[in-house]
Design a protein around this motif. Structure first.
Motif, mmCIF file in Angstrom:
data_model
loop_
_atom_site.group_PDB
_atom_site.id
_atom_site.type_symbol
_atom_site.label_atom_id
_atom_site.label_comp_id
_atom_site.label_asym_id
_atom_site.label_seq_id
_atom_site.Cartn_x
_atom_site.Cartn_y
_atom_site.Cartn_z
ATOM 1 N N TYR A 1 0.846 -1.187 0.000
ATOM 2 C CA TYR A 1 0.000 0.000 0.000
ATOM 3 C C TYR A 1 0.886 1.242 0.000
ATOM 4 N N LYS B 1 -2.880 0.523 -4.133
ATOM 5 C CA LYS B 1 -2.516 -0.850 -3.780
ATOM 6 C C LYS B 1 -1.816 -1.512 -4.977
ATOM 7 N N ASN C 1 1.806 5.931 8.087
ATOM 8 C CA ASN C 1 0.897 4.850 7.723
ATOM 9 C C ASN C 1 1.457 3.517 8.198
ATOM 10 N N SER C 2 0.573 2.607 8.568
ATOM 11 C CA SER C 2 1.018 1.315 9.078
ATOM 12 C C SER C 2 -0.099 0.289 8.952
ATOM 13 N N TRP C 3 0.309 -0.963 8.721
ATOM 14 C CA TRP C 3 -0.656 -2.061 8.710
ATOM 15 C C TRP C 3 -0.757 -2.618 10.119
ATOM 16 N N ASN C 4 -1.960 -2.683 10.641
ATOM 17 C CA ASN C 4 -2.205 -3.219 11.977
ATOM 18 C C ASN C 4 -2.488 -4.717 11.847
ATOM 19 N N LYS C 5 -1.505 -5.528 12.173
ATOM 20 C CA LYS C 5 -1.634 -6.977 11.994
ATOM 21 C C LYS C 5 -2.629 -7.602 12.968
ATOM 22 N N ASN D 1 -5.766 -6.688 10.997
ATOM 23 C CA ASN D 1 -5.607 -6.841 9.545
ATOM 24 C C ASN D 1 -6.224 -5.678 8.768
ATOM 25 N N GLU D 2 -5.884 -4.474 9.201
ATOM 26 C CA GLU D 2 -6.393 -3.267 8.543
ATOM 27 C C GLU D 2 -5.280 -2.236 8.404
ATOM 28 N N LEU D 3 -5.459 -1.327 7.446
ATOM 29 C CA LEU D 3 -4.533 -0.226 7.201
ATOM 30 C C LEU D 3 -4.977 1.012 7.981
ATOM 31 N N TYR D 4 -3.997 1.697 8.576
ATOM 32 C CA TYR D 4 -4.258 2.947 9.297
ATOM 33 C C TYR D 4 -3.289 4.013 8.812
#
Length: 263
Positions: free
Chosen positions: A2, A38, A65-69, A72-75
């Protein structure tokens, strides 16, 4: 993968950063910027517009920006637009200019539209309002009614430059799966003092904040009152989690790195 593509404009004005200039409607910048794209992670030489997929739109700049594992969502955390009082002094005074709009913390789902450049979030009214470039008066909502709201709002112009979801076990339990955000600090709150230049923490329960934000690490600027970015000795701009659970904070002025431990 992303990729955030920042908009090369403040509010998509017909005449960029010009007093009273109306906004372009529709804003052509949104076709290639002002959102999240994406891409496949196993293909080389991809073209943004032909190979990439526009995942979300209406985000001016999302440097953090970071992926929250865990969920499982993008922030992302957005840099909001600037200079309301300079461009529309009949509607906004310098105090309002310093506080508006909020820096917005977004949970980014596929197809989401967060409203830039047509809308901005007013933390005092707790709602998105129509930007003056598009006929807004500081209170009107209109087309902004259906834009996605932030999951949290921060003071205006403090420049969120990195986001990290903490998964370590060194820090106390309250920090587990919460978010650290590095704020680089403002340049455009004058004649009010500049603000930011710190790292904040946001507790999370699942996909959403479970409490208000708090300043986690401060004092980087080295002075109590910051009138200009030149006054600040250090400016936080990056975060990393060590394998032992310690937190690293990176400065952009002198390239200094701090390691924060808990015992």
């Amino acid at each position: 993968m992303y990729v955030t593509v920042g908009a090369p404009a403040n509010a998509c004005m017909e005449q960029m950063r010009t007093k009273g200039s109306p906004g372009m409607d529709p804003c052509p910048i949104l076709e290639y910027a002002g959102g999240i794209w994406k891409f496949k992670d196993d293909v080389v030489n991809q073209d943004q517009l032909t190979d990439g997929e526009r995942y979300a739109t209406g985000i001016r700049h999302a440097v953090a920006n970071s992926w929250n594992k865990q969920v499982n969502e993008l922030y992302v955390v957005q840099h909001g637009r600037d200079q309301l009082s300079q461009f529309f002094p009949e509607m906004f005074d310098d105090k309002q200019n310093a506080e508006l709009p909020a820096e917005e913390f977004f949970l980014v789902t596929e197809g989401a539209d967060f409203g830039w450049p047509y809308c901005y979030f007013d933390p005092f009214q707790n709602k998105k309002v129509l930007a003056p470039e598009y006929g807004g008066d500081g209170e009107m909502v209109e087309r902004c009614e259906n834009k996605m709201d932030p999951i949290m709002a921060f003071p205006g112009h403090i420049a969120p430059n990195d986001l990290l979801f903490y998964t370590g076990d060194m820090f106390p339990e309250k920090y587990r799966n919460g978010a650290f955000i590095a704020f680089h600090g403002s340049w455009n709150r004058a004649p009010e003092p500049q603000s930011g230049y710190f790292v904040v923490f946001v507790p999370f329960d699942g996909a959403y904040p479970s409490g208000d934000w708090e300043i986690f690490a401060d004092g980087f600027a080295g002075v109590e009152t910051i009138n200009s970015t030149r006054d600040a000795e250090y400016r936080p701009c990056g975060l990393a989690q060590g394998p032992d659970g310690s937190l690293y904070v990176v400065d952009s002025n002198k390239g200094k790195i701090w390691r924060i431990l808990y015992s």
